[in-house]
Design an enzyme around this catalytic site. Structure first.
Site, PDB file in Angstrom:
ATOM      1  N   HIS A 259      -1.526  -1.428  -3.973  1.00  0.00           N
ATOM      2  CA  HIS A 259      -2.722  -1.146  -3.226  1.00  0.00           C
ATOM      3  C   HIS A 259      -2.882   0.308  -3.002  1.00  0.00           C
ATOM      4  CE1 HIS A 259      -6.328  -1.949  -0.644  1.00  0.00           C
ATOM      5  NE2 HIS A 259      -5.992  -1.183   0.213  1.00  0.00           N
TER       6      HIS A 259
ATOM      7  N   HIS B  16      -8.795   0.978  -3.333  1.00  0.00           N
ATOM      8  CA  HIS B  16      -9.717   0.706  -2.195  1.00  0.00           C
ATOM      9  C   HIS B  16     -10.278   2.096  -2.086  1.00  0.00           C
ATOM     10  CE1 HIS B  16      -9.954  -0.259   2.637  1.00  0.00           C
ATOM     11  NE2 HIS B  16     -11.002  -0.135   1.933  1.00  0.00           N
TER      12      HIS B  16
ATOM     13  N   MET C 244      -9.206   8.004   0.467  1.00  0.00           N
ATOM     14  CA  MET C 244      -9.769   8.463   1.599  1.00  0.00           C
ATOM     15  C   MET C 244     -10.489  10.068   1.481  1.00  0.00           C
ATOM     16  SD  MET C 244      -6.979   7.279   4.528  1.00  0.00           S
ATOM     17  CE  MET C 244      -6.386   5.648   4.612  1.00  0.00           C
TER      18      MET C 244
ATOM     19  N   ASP D 180      -6.735  -6.113   4.895  1.00  0.00           N
ATOM     20  CA  ASP D 180      -5.959  -4.953   4.850  1.00  0.00           C
ATOM     21  C   ASP D 180      -5.930  -4.213   6.257  1.00  0.00           C
ATOM     22  OD1 ASP D 180      -5.032  -2.071   4.270  1.00  0.00           O
ATOM     23  OD2 ASP D 180      -7.066  -1.906   2.786  1.00  0.00           O
TER      24      ASP D 180
ATOM     25  N   ASP E 115      -5.152   3.257  -1.511  1.00  0.00           N
ATOM     26  CA  ASP E 115      -6.121   3.716  -0.528  1.00  0.00           C
ATOM     27  C   ASP E 115      -6.587   5.060  -0.797  1.00  0.00           C
ATOM     28  OD1 ASP E 115      -6.239   1.350   1.220  1.00  0.00           O
ATOM     29  OD2 ASP E 115      -4.120   1.682   1.822  1.00  0.00           O
TER      30      ASP E 115
ATOM     31  N   SER F 151       0.817  -1.234   0.105  1.00  0.00           N
ATOM     32  CA  SER F 151       0.062   0.009   0.111  1.00  0.00           C
ATOM     33  C   SER F 151       0.823   1.247  -0.023  1.00  0.00           C
ATOM     34  CB  SER F 151      -0.874   0.235   1.174  1.00  0.00           C
ATOM     35  OG  SER F 151      -1.529   1.498   1.390  1.00  0.00           O
TER      36      SER F 151
ATOM     37  N   MET G 263     -12.461   4.375   0.156  1.00  0.00           N
ATOM     38  CA  MET G 263     -12.845   4.710   1.482  1.00  0.00           C
ATOM     39  C   MET G 263     -13.694   6.201   1.162  1.00  0.00           C
ATOM     40  SD  MET G 263      -9.657   3.104   3.582  1.00  0.00           S
ATOM     41  CE  MET G 263      -8.760   3.465   2.293  1.00  0.00           C
TER      42      MET G 263
ATOM     43  N   MET H  12     -11.469  -5.440   6.290  1.00  0.00           N
ATOM     44  CA  MET H  12     -10.543  -4.470   7.057  1.00  0.00           C
ATOM     45  C   MET H  12     -10.282  -5.315   8.429  1.00  0.00           C
ATOM     46  SD  MET H  12      -9.969  -2.049   5.112  1.00  0.00           S
ATOM     47  CE  MET H  12      -8.828  -1.172   6.213  1.00  0.00           C
TER      48      MET H  12
HETATM   49  C1  DX5 Z   1      -6.015   1.750   6.178  1.00  0.00           C
HETATM   50  C2  DX5 Z   1      -5.688   1.508   4.793  1.00  0.00           C
HETATM   51  C3  DX5 Z   1      -4.650   0.245   4.570  1.00  0.00           C
HETATM   52  C4  DX5 Z   1      -3.374   0.768   5.355  1.00  0.00           C
HETATM   53  C5  DX5 Z   1      -2.691  -0.415   5.699  1.00  0.00           C
HETATM   54  O1  DX5 Z   1      -7.006   2.576   6.243  1.00  0.00           O
HETATM   55  O2  DX5 Z   1      -6.897   0.851   4.130  1.00  0.00           O
HETATM   56  O3  DX5 Z   1      -4.300   0.031   3.313  1.00  0.00           O
HETATM   57  O4  DX5 Z   1      -2.674   1.339   3.936  1.00  0.00           O
HETATM   58  O5  DX5 Z   1      -1.712  -0.266   6.416  1.00  0.00           O
HETATM   59  P1  DX5 Z   1      -0.534  -0.897   7.327  1.00  0.00           P
HETATM   60  O6  DX5 Z   1      -0.254  -2.117   6.581  1.00  0.00           O
HETATM   61  O7  DX5 Z   1       0.245  -0.143   7.810  1.00  0.00           O
HETATM   62  O8  DX5 Z   1      -1.697  -1.177   8.287  1.00  0.00           O
HETATM   63 ZN    ZN Z   2      -6.671  -0.299   1.941  1.00  0.00          ZN
END
Ligand code: DX5
Ligand code: ZN
Length: 223
Positions: free
Chosen positions: A37, A71, A41, A180, A39, A12, A73, A142
């Site tokens: 990956h 992903h 947000m 994740d 992310d 990620s 969010m 998650m």
């Molecule tokens: C959290 C993200 C994850 C995050 C995971 O909201 O969706 O993808 O990057 O990070 P680690 O591996 O540091 O827990």
């Molecule tokens: Zn993620």
């Protein structure tokens, strides 16, 4: 049950340097990662902001072959899927929790040429994903509350993972089962034993002294 898929680690880039993400993508590619990956947000569905389609498009210019595992969010994922697919996302994963037409959004993702994923927060039961299991290529559980990297793995998500794995086998489905949050060399084997075949790692991958060895340790069958 054994998963029908080989194990994949998806680094990620959330854990990379956001002033310059190009080295992060190189680290992933040099470690022979097949997936990356992403992310996304919005500060509403999760209490943090990350990056948008422009960043994804610019990352895609740097690397044409990595599978962009996206992903979302977002409180309104349906409003943004097209922008991410145009930017180069290979799949788009949307959460079940916000209020929007999930079935229609999954249909549109496929029509626009990407693969479909459905994601569950730690507090959301497996049953919430069940109506969509035939219509997705990936189910994302998650294993931390989404929003921030570097959190600790939430143990009681393992029961939900096992349930989804059982339904996959019973109903002869073929979705990938992804986790994740808080994935490292201790938690990954436990997730794999519960049926997971796709593991996201941010902190543990990018802070590893040897990301390639980390990736191999996770992707090697049999642990
Ligand atoms: C959290 C993200 C994850 C995050 C995971 O909201 O969706 O993808 O990057 O990070 P680690 O591996 O540091 O827990
Ligand atoms: Zn993620």
């Amino acid at each position: 049950m054994p998963s029908p898929h080989p194990t994949i680690l998806a680094p990620s880039v959330l854990a990379g340097d956001h002033a310059c993400l190009a080295p992060a993508i190189e680290t992933a590619a040099n470690a022979s990662a097949q997936w990356l990956h992403l992310d996304i947000m919005d500060g509403h569905f999760v209490p943090n902001l990350s990056f948008g389609p422009q960043t994804v498009a610019d990352l895609r210019k740097r690397n044409k072959t990595l599978y962009f595992d996206t992903h979302l969010m977002l409180a309104n994922p349906d409003k943004h899927i097209e922008a991410f697919i145009k930017a180069g996302s290979n799949n788009v994963t949307v959460h079940v929790e916000p209020d929007y037409d999930i079935a229609e959004t999954l249909r549109r993702i496929r029509t626009l040429g990407a693969y479909r994923g459905i994601a569950l927060n730690p507090g959301t039961p497996a049953e919430a994903a069940r109506p969509f299991l035939r219509d997705v290529e990936l189910v994302l559980v998650m294993t931390v509350w989404p929003g921030f990297g570097g959190q600790s793995f939430i143990e009681d998500t393992l029961g939900k993972i096992r349930q989804l794995d059982r339904w996959r086998a019973e109903d002869e489905l073929a979705f990938r089962l992804e986790v994740d949050g808080g994935i490292d060399l201790q938690t990954a084997p436990r997730c794999k034993a519960a049926g997971v075949d796709t593991l996201v790692a941010g902190t543990a991958f990018f802070k590893s002294p040897d990301p390639a060895a980390f990736l191999r340790a996770i992707e090697t069958p049999g642990d």
